[in-house]
Scaffold this active site. Structure first.
Site, PDB file in Angstrom:
ATOM      1  N   ASP A  76       0.820  -0.888  -0.129  1.00 32.76           N
ATOM      2  CA  ASP A  76       0.291  -0.222  -0.097  1.00 32.76           C
ATOM      3  C   ASP A  76       0.920   1.331  -0.163  1.00 32.76           C
ATOM      4  O   ASP A  76       1.938   0.954   0.320  1.00 32.76           O
ATOM      5  CB  ASP A  76      -1.060   0.141   1.130  1.00 32.76           C
ATOM      6  CG  ASP A  76      -0.180   0.113   2.598  1.00 32.76           C
ATOM      7  OD1 ASP A  76       0.756  -0.537   2.685  1.00 32.76           O
ATOM      8  OD2 ASP A  76      -0.813   0.694   3.580  1.00 32.76           O
ATOM      9  N   GLU A 142       0.372  -1.451   5.586  1.00 35.92           N
ATOM     10  CA  GLU A 142       1.675  -0.813   6.689  1.00 35.92           C
ATOM     11  C   GLU A 142       1.485   0.393   6.912  1.00 35.92           C
ATOM     12  O   GLU A 142       1.602   0.990   7.853  1.00 35.92           O
ATOM     13  CB  GLU A 142       2.858  -1.290   5.856  1.00 35.92           C
ATOM     14  CG  GLU A 142       3.993  -0.833   6.936  1.00 35.92           C
ATOM     15  CD  GLU A 142       4.556   0.753   6.789  1.00 35.92           C
ATOM     16  OE1 GLU A 142       5.547   0.894   7.398  1.00 35.92           O
ATOM     17  OE2 GLU A 142       3.975   1.174   5.856  1.00 35.92           O
TER      18      GLU A 142
END
Length: 399
Positions: A76, A142
């Site tokens: 991400d 994350e």
């Protein structure tokens, strides 16, 4: 002029939109699977939370009983504000200077791609196996704490079967040649990582001097918080031996409240990001923050709190570190050992007693993670592939 396949695949990865808060993890998994299938690498995925896959590519070792290696990256990326970008942040545009602009170019799709492209080069040379098993692990979320990704995955039987001995994760770009990426010995500044403060008070028409307002209480809190922040910054600025990870940072990152211009808001909510240095006493800092919130109508809620002080060894008697240091010396990559000034998913590995080091081979590159016009140069990216090619082999063949 033809483009190196490593750069082509990296740019394809950058074009997969995994921007928070709605990352397209399905498209990302499909892309990663296609990479693995190109080289005939076994790939699996595990979803701790539906729609948030951890993708694992595994190259079995000659001696599979030995502790394995994880080369970790998150899939991400943080949100963008396109009006501030020269090129579309999902276009992976490469300009005439070879700079590749995209969200994730530094943080951290570059590193995941460099791992994979280093493996591709080994395979093309005919080396399709190492002494130890190698896992390329690609994790979700994350950038929002990783709790639904690596945070949950480390507690599963699937993770335990990986038999992990050592892990590499992300570092930071360096703007000069003296620090070929930043190494970190701890998931630093993760003390009181995130909290929320709710201020409530009197409301009424904005033409009146309403008493005891939420804004007044917010102002008092901000005076205390910003004074603390200024002192930490002064400590950093006044000592050339200190780096970002050696002091505690505190930033008010979100302010919400109000309904319209002529109404005094009854409620204001702020969100605060605080990264706690190793030298800071977690409990004393929490006590201080609670003291800033003692007024009636002020509520403090911690959203993420960690008091870990786990440090990965960075001395020659540790074989993992010695191997890593040797490769960087051989490759002419000066480095510094620093506390990483942010939180990464390696903290979940360290909490399980595993060793993890962060490294991103980006020199002569301004640090633009989470910033507008994030980029990495083609030459820097390819140099990183070369470094990981040697680093992966040295670590994976460690006796």
């Amino acid at each position: 002029m033809s483009e190196d396949i490593a750069v082509t695949k990296f740019r394809e990865y950058l074009r997969v939109n995994t921007e928070q808060p709605k990352p397209d993890y399905h498209a990302c998994q499909k892309f990663l699977y296609s990479l693995a299938d190109e080289l005939g690498i076994t790939r699996t995925s595990h979803e701790m939370v539906p729609g948030k896959p951890i993708v694992i590519m595994t190259i079995p070792g000659v001696e599979p009983s030995l502790p394995s290696l994880i080369f970790y990256s998150h899939t991400d990326v943080v949100p963008t504000f396109k009006e501030h970008w020269t090129y579309d942040p999902c276009s992976a545009h490469k300009d005439e200077h070879g700079r590749i602009f995209a969200r994730g170019a530094q943080d951290m799709k570059c590193v995941g791609s460099q791992y994979f492209e280093a493996i591709r080069r080994h395979f093309l040379r005919g080396k399709r196996q190492f002494r130890r098993t190698v896992h390329l692990v690609w994790g979700p979320d994350e950038e929002i704490g990783g709790r639904d990704g690596m945070g949950k995955f480390v507690d599963t039987d699937e993770f335990r079967t990986l038999n992990v001995g050592f892990a590499l994760d992300e570092g930071l770009a360096s703007e000069n040649e003296a620090r070929a990426g930043k190494f970190w010995r701890k998931c630093a500044n993760l003390g009181l990582q995130a909290f929320e403060v709710i201020f409530t008070g009197g409301t009424g028409h904005a033409s009146k001097f309403v008493e005891n307002t939420a804004i007044e209480k917010l102002h008092k809190f901000m005076d205390c918080a910003l004074a603390f922040r200024a002192k930490q910054k002064a400590n950093l600025d006044g000592n050339p031996d200190l780096h970002d990870g050696d002091v505690t940072t505190l930033n008010i990152t979100v302010i919400e409240g109000g309904v319209q211009t002529n109404v005094v808001p009854e409620k204001i909510v702020i969100k605060v990001d605080c990264r706690v240095a190793l030298t800071e006493d977690f409990y004393e800092l929490e006590k201080r923050i609670r003291g800033w919130c003692e007024d009636d109508g002020v509520t403090l809620q911690f959203r993420s709190k960690s008091t870990m002080r786990i440090v990965t060894p960075t001395t020659r008697d540790d074989p993992w570190w010695a191997a890593l240091e040797d490769v960087l010396d051989e490759e002419g990559c000066p480095f510094t050992k620093e506390i990483f000034p942010a939180g990464t998913d390696s903290r979940y590995l360290r909490a399980k007693g595993l060793k993890a080091i962060g490294f991103s081979p980006m020199i002569n590159t301004p640090s633009l993670l989470h910033d507008h016009n994030e980029y990495i140069s083609e030459s820097t990216f390819l140099r990183g592939v070369e470094i990981y090619e040697k680093l992966i082999e040295r670590l994976a063949d460690l006796a």
